[in-house]
Every structure is written in structure tokens, then in C-alpha cells.
Design an enzyme around this catalytic site. Structure first.
Site, PDB file in Angstrom:
ATOM      1  N   HIS A 133       4.599   4.405  -2.129  1.00  0.00           N
ATOM      2  CA  HIS A 133       4.987   6.382  -2.736  1.00  0.00           C
ATOM      3  C   HIS A 133       6.074   6.762  -2.349  1.00  0.00           C
ATOM      4  O   HIS A 133       6.658   7.118  -3.260  1.00  0.00           O
ATOM      5  CB  HIS A 133       3.080   6.340  -3.045  1.00  0.00           C
ATOM      6  CG  HIS A 133       2.734   5.661  -3.111  1.00  0.00           C
ATOM      7  ND1 HIS A 133       1.370   5.299  -2.965  1.00  0.00           N
ATOM      8  CD2 HIS A 133       2.202   4.749  -4.436  1.00  0.00           C
ATOM      9  CE1 HIS A 133      -0.314   5.129  -3.758  1.00  0.00           C
ATOM     10  NE2 HIS A 133       1.048   4.496  -4.692  1.00  0.00           N
ATOM     11  N   ASP A 160       0.565  10.129   1.566  1.00  0.00           N
ATOM     12  CA  ASP A 160       0.983   9.231   2.192  1.00  0.00           C
ATOM     13  C   ASP A 160       1.981   8.895   3.507  1.00  0.00           C
ATOM     14  O   ASP A 160       1.844   7.078   4.168  1.00  0.00           O
ATOM     15  CB  ASP A 160       1.580   8.047   1.015  1.00  0.00           C
ATOM     16  CG  ASP A 160       0.502   7.605  -0.339  1.00  0.00           C
ATOM     17  OD1 ASP A 160      -0.495   6.690   0.317  1.00  0.00           O
ATOM     18  OD2 ASP A 160       0.548   7.463  -0.894  1.00  0.00           O
TER      19      ASP A 160
END
Length: 363
Positions: A201, A297
Site C-alpha cells: 500500500h 498502513d
């Protein structure tokens, strides 16, 4: 046995999980901290689920924004929200929890179960509950309307751990009838350090950030955004993640191994494995850089991986570079606000002490 199961979170994953559990015969309650995410489902009286080419309409037993009420009496509580809300949810339900309840974070990202459990204890909750975490979300899925969700792919196997680690079997007894794909692992350290989302990500977002801000047409996140060069850098970060796990005597799959285990795909390189994964084909890139691929993330994935690496004497220069760039671009100190060793209650612990705590819950 028919279980009462509460799903917290009515986003992509939560809506899909609530729909699946309802279709499988569970008495399902769907709730969200934010009423706007459930308004469409309440109005329609249920969820339109498309999976494996078939569309069905299912109606959960309860759809509400009263999270404590939805949790009361539930055997299983599936938390399907971004990792940065885990602490908030723990604070919200701590006074409602009962002995014997099981909480599963879908997913926990890195050290999610530990953060959730510590928050409950800090807030005075002494109930005998188990906090478990999945290594990743079991679905590749997106909501396609205010009460509709499409499951594009279901992972063939997902690691599941509990905090403390020796109670994982109790979790599987309840969860396996609905999700046989979950595979037990002995410690949250394993699921935490198999955080593939932290690999897939933040780096592609950073390397496509100009495109996200300027291309109004959008693009396919995995198939267009992860080019051979982007995939090559992801592999550098991934090698550091695997090295951190090895320092803690935890065996984790590489990103390539994880893709082969989770999906039907093929190829020799990470790029080829991603490009040949049909479940990724229609996943669109975020339309804003203020997306959970960064805001979730980085602080809840990359930061704790780097911190655990530092505690074990493992260098993570590429992971740290992505964190530093993210801090600069977003004008936020992700290291301070994220799951640092201090924020996880692990500051000052030696590597062996950290391993012991993840396994047993005892310092």
C-alpha cells in the site's frame, strides 16, 4: 450451533463479512461508529451481496450505530475497520464486554491485537476476553452502492493468531464453521510481521502520488499502479520485513509466497504475480492521497515493523525511507502517533521479552 455475531464496521470488508455470515445462518448484527455508513442498508432492509457470479439479498438481525448495544451478548465480535480506529473501538466497548467473548480484528495490521488488549486493560476492563487478529482481510471486495457489496476474490488461506497466543483454538471453534480458511499460528508476532498490506500500500501510493492528485479518470491500483519498478522497490521493503521476523525466530512468507498461497495466480516475479491475479484486476486506486493505504498502513504497519527491527538490531533503511517521506508529505509524525514500542507498552524490553509477551501476555 447458531451464534450471535457482531460486525463492527460497515465499509467494504465489514459489509461483505456481515452479508456472508448472515447468508451462512448466523444471527448477525452490523454496526458502525458513523451512522452515514449504515443508512443505505437500514433503508433497504439489508445487503445486496454479489459473490462468485451470484447475487443475493440478506438481512442482518440488527443494523445500528449503537456499538455497545450491538456487542452485548455476542459470542464473536468481528472488527472490520481501519487499524487507526482499533483503539477508539476498544474504548467504546470496554464497559460492555462480557466474559467469554471473542474479538477478531480483520485485519490487525501490525500489533493490532496487542494495542486493542492493552487499551481494554488501561480502561479498566478485566473481563476474560480473547483478542485475535487476522493477518489480512479475507476478501478482495468493494461496496458498489449504499447497500450493495461485491466480493471479487476470497483468499484460500489466512493466518489467525490470538493474544495471548495459547488461546487460538478457542477462537477457531467459533470462527471455523463460517470461515474454514483461517489457519492458526502461535503468536501475534507472526500475523503482525506478515502484514503484506504495509508492503503493497504505502510505496505504490508514494510512487503514484502525482497521478492520484491529477488524473481524474483514476486507474487500476494493482494492475496500473504497480509497474515492474514499483514492484522492485516493494521487494526491497519486503526483504527487510522478512529479516525482522527472522530476528524474532518467526517464519513469515515473502510477498511472492503470500500471493501464491492466497490467490490463484502465476509468475516468477512479484510484478507478474500481481499482474496475473484476477482478483486485483478491478480494484481502483484511491482518488485522494488521504487514504487508509497511507494513514493506516504507515503508522500501524511500517512504523511498528521498523521499531521491532530496531529493538532486534535489524536495519530497515527502505522501510524508514518510506516512513520519512510520508511524514514529510503529510506533515504528520507517523512515528510518534503510530504503534511505536512506547505506544504498545514494549519500550525498554529486550527482544526475548517482547517474544514472551506476545506469546503469553505476561511481562
Amino acid at each position: 450451533m447458531k451464534h450471535v455475531i457482531t460486525v463492527i464496521g460497515a465499509g467494504n470488508g465489514g459489509t461483505a463479512i456481515a452479508a456472508h455470515l448472515t447468508s451462512a445462518g448466523a444471527e448477525t448484527r452490523l454496526c458502525d461508529l458513523f451512522p452515514q455508513y449504515i443508512e443505505g442498508i437500514k433503508t433497504a432492509g439489508g445487503i445486496e451481496l454479489t459473490d462468485n457470479g451470484k447475487t443475493v439479498f440478506v438481512s442482518p438481525a440488527l443494523v445500528t450505530d449503537d456499538v455497545p448495544a450491538a456487542v452485548q451478548g455476542a459470542k464473536l465480535i468481528m472488527v472490520v475497520t481501519p487499524a487507526f480506529t482499533h483503539k477508539m473501538i476498544a474504548e467504546k466497548i470496554c464497559d460492555t464486554l462480557e466474559d467469554g467473548q471473542i474479538i477478531v480484528l480483520n485485519p490487525g495490521r501490525t500489533a493490532g491485537a496487542l494495542e486493542f488488549y492493552n487499551t481494554l486493560r488501561t480502561k479498566g476492563c478485566e473481563k476474560d476476553v480473547i483478542v485475535a487478529e487476522a493477518q489480512t482481510l479475507i476478501y478482495s471486495t468493494r461496496k458498489t452502492g449504499d447497500h450493495a457489496v461485491h466480493i471479487y476474490g476470497t483468499k484460500q488461506s489466512v493466518d489467525l493468531s490470538a493474544f495471548p497466543g495459547n488461546r487460538i483454538r478457542e477462537v477457531l471453534e467459533v470462527l471455523s464453521p463460517y470461515y474454514p480458511q483461517f489457519t492458526p499460528v502461535p503468536s501475534v508476532l507472526k500475523t503482525s510481521l506478515t502484514n503484506i498490506g504495509s508492503m503493497f500500500h504505502p510505496t505504490p501510493i508514494l510512487l503514484n502520488i502525482g497521478r492520484i492528485e491529477s488524473d481524474e479518470r483514476g486507474f487500476r491500483y494493482y494492475w496500473d499502479g504497480i509497474t515492474p519498478s514499483v514492484a522492485a522497490l516493494i521487494e526491497k521493503l519486503d526483504a527487510e520485513r522478512v529479516a525482522v521476523a527472522k530476528a524474532y525466530d518467526v517464519e513469515v512468507p515473502t510477498a511472492k509466497e503470500w500471493l501464491l498461497r492466497s490467490y490463484t495466480t502465476h509468475g516468477d516475479s512479484l510484478f507478474e504475480l500481481i499482474r496475473n491475479n484476477d482478483a486485483y484486476g478491478e480494484i481502483k486506486a484511491p482518488t485522494t492521497i488521504q487514504a487508509r493505504y497511507m494513514t493506516e498502513d504507515v503508522p500501524n504497519g511500517l512504523v511498528p515493523i521498523a521499531a521491532l527491527g530496531a529493538a532486534a538490531g535489524v536495519s530497515t533503511p527502505n522501510i524508514n525511507a518510506v516512513i520519512t517521506l510520508a511524514c514529510s508529505i503529510y506533515s504528520r509524525d507517523f512515528r510518534k502517533e503510530g504503534r511505536s514500542l512506547e505506544n504498545l507498552g514494549l519500550a525498554g524490553m529486550e527482544k526475548e521479552e517482547i517474544c514472551q509477551y506476545f506469546k503469553t501476555g505476561r511481562r
